[in-house]
Write a protein that holds these residues in place. Structure first.
Motif: not given
Length: 597
Positions: A230-250
């Protein structure tokens, strides 16, 4: 508005103004560094003019007098050396100023969080605060180290280049000046789009830190309850949101920083070559002037590229500054002394008068609480979880402001006492005692330098902590790791007792002080408690009713109200809530108690 948004509710203009205000502490150094920068820029700008003179006056007509050429070569080398040396100095100087500013800012932020009230910490994840003090201030450091110095350097360079252009040809310089509106619009569009993206990335990074902090602190429970997935999934979701925001920046950076700027550069090059091409129909084109203008164009777009590339860091720093200044401006401060009467705690009489309290301003957790603990008396607070026991302690310790009713010590309002007076005259022992990194003596003394080694040993002996301390390899100088992990819960509790007694408080506040210790240790602590309570007012939260049977007054709380009060025997005879709680804890033994009465 969530907590992250609250701490970022600062306008961009005010943020920039506050960031620049930190330079006021280094006015002299900044002024001298700017002077050095001007000299370095002047040397850079004069270089192409020297080459223009060489090309038009000597190379094109094929005239090569030795002395003038040596002077030109010497001037060119001197300008290059001055530019290199002075640019090196101004870069180092700007970085020293930046590091000093960030050092000051981090101290301010750390000092601020130490004076924020517990209401703030109830609503803000610890990992988010760590992110503000470390990651965000580090990003702001980049603003001073690279962005501001680059912008100042590049702006001065562009002004110098335009001055050189106007010196060579006014018409052509005015044509190149047409490019400026395109560049300004480009910067404005980039800043507008990127600010939204970087705000999301900083929030997601803060949430990542908060989730990581929560997971590390609760690792034992996570593993025990099989919550890893459960914690891994929650961490992964936030990490995925961060990745998508960084890709928009790129994607934005790839489009705006390289392609768009290069397009404007090509437009400028076409304009210059077109101008010289048209001019060549009627006049002779000076190769030196053409070289100088193309060189200036390259040099002009070099600072433009640098500024555009620094806008990425600039936007990140502005978002980070919003978060940091939002924290510095937070008004949820810990309650402080009001007035100048400055009373002293002499007897230790504690009074609650019609106190009603709410953490969120909506739901009352305490309702019309009134009681008196006379000097030397022990008042016990009992009740089911959520009944309001800890809230009474929190108000007595002045962790939260009291909005309805009042708390008084020796007849004076709690708000009239200074923090030093309250913290030294009221001793607090929590159920989960906190240990600091250091040694045993440091954890008993804390920052109270007036407490001698002898007093530390006497306090430890008083609570019988000396029994295990003297068995340690280094005794009172035995190292204590983070949160005292190398000690048992009972040993940590004994140390917290010694810490409290070293100050000889007039009022004792005990939050289930024996809950985390074994039976043998509890017996030792109960003996110490009996001695500690003599001559002191004691407010004690108790879950095990057997530990407070000798209390002078027992308050039974239910849903934030005092529903029963009296001594142990008086409450048993009433047969109410206290009687039922006692029966639940003692089972069949209650029949013997009832018959004995």
């Amino acid at each position: 508005m969530n907590e992250e948004e609250k701490l970022m509710n600062v306008s961009g203009r005010s943020v920039m103004k506050r960031l620049l205000s930190y330079l006021n502490y280094h006015k002299g150094k900044v002024t001298f560094t700017l002077f050095v920068l001007l000299i370095a820029t002047a040397a850079d700008v004069l270089g192409p003019i020297v080459m223009k003179i060489f090309i038009d006056d000597y190379l094109t007509p094929r005239i090569f007098p030795v002395r003038p050429l040596i002077l030109l070569a010497g001037a060119f080398l001197a300008l290059y050396s001055i530019s290199a040396l002075f640019n090196y100095y101004q870069v180092i100087s700007f970085q020293k100023i930046a590091l000093a500013i960030i050092q000051r800012m981090r101290v301010e932020v750390f000092a601020k969080v130490q004076h924020l009230g517990l209401r703030f910490y109830d609503q803000t994840p610890g990992g988010s605060l760590v992110s503000r003090i470390t990651n965000d201030t580090e990003t702001i450091k980049d603003l001073y180290v690279t962005v501001l110095s680059t912008i100042v350097n590049s702006t001065v360079m562009m002004i110098g280049i335009f001055a050189g252009m106007f010196f060579l040809d006014v018409k052509l310089a005015l044509i190149c000046f047409i490019l400026m509106p395109f560049l300004i619009v480009l910067m404005w569009v980039y800043r507008t789009l990127s600010s939204k993206i970087y705000r999301v990335t900083r929030i997601k990074l803060s949430q990542l830190n908060a989730k990581l902090n929560e997971s590390l602190q609760g690792m034992a429970m996570i593993q025990a309850m099989r919550q890893e997935k459960r914690l891994r999934n929650e961490f992964g979701k936030i990490n995925g949101d961060h990745k998508r925001a960084m890709l928009k920046s790129v994607r934005l950076n790839s489009l705006m920083l390289r392609s768009a700027v290069y397009s404007v550069y090509l437009l400028g090059l076409i304009m210059i070559l077109g101008f010289f091409g048209i001019q060549s129909f009627d006049h002779v084109v000076k190769i030196g002037v053409l070289y100088a203008f193309i060189n200036y164009l390259d040099r002009f777009f070099d600072p433009i590229n640098q500024i555009m590339q620094q806008l990425t860091i600039f936007q990140q720093a502005m978002v980070s500054a919003e978060r940091v200044f939002g924290l510095l401006d937070d008004e949820r401060m810990a309650p402080v002394q009001q007035g100048s009467s400055n009373p002293k705690v002499e007897e230790g009489k504690v009074e609650f008068r019609n106190v009603t309290f709410s953490y969120d301003g909506k739901t009352d957790v305490l309702k019309n609480i009134s009681f008196t603990a006379n000097p030397g008396e022990t008042v016990a607070l009992v009740g089911h979880t959520g009944s309001g026991k800890s809230s009474i302690i929190n108000l007595l310790m002045r962790f939260y402001p009291i909005e309805h009713g009042g708390v008084f010590i020796d007849g004076a309002p709690l708000t009239a006492y200074s923090d030093d007076e309250l913290r030294t005259r009221i001793g607090l022992v929590l159920q989960d005692s906190f240990m600091f990194v250091g040694d045993v003596a440091d954890n008993i003394r804390l920052s109270h330098e007036h407490i001698s080694e002898k007093q530390i040993e006497e306090a430890a002996e008083f609570v019988q902590a000396d029994r295990f301390i003297n068995k340690l390899p280094n005794q009172y100088h035995e190292p204590v790791g983070e949160r005292g992990a190398t000690f048992s819960s009972g040993q940590r509790q004994l140390l917290s007792f010694a810490r409290t007694m070293a100050l000889s408080p007039k009022i004792l506040v005990l939050d289930e002080a024996t809950a985390s210790v074994d039976t043998e240790t509890e017996e030792a602590i109960q003996t110490a408690l009996s001695k500690m309570r003599k001559g002191r007012t004691t407010i004690a939260i108790a879950h095990r009713l057997s530990t407070i049977q000798d209390a002078d007054q027992i308050l039974v709380l239910h849903r934030g109200e005092i529903v029963e009060r009296g001594t142990h025997q008086e409450l048993l005879q009433k047969g109410g809530l206290y009687f039922n709680m006692y029966q639940l804890q003692h089972g069949k033994g209650m029949e013997h108690v009832s018959s004995a009465q």
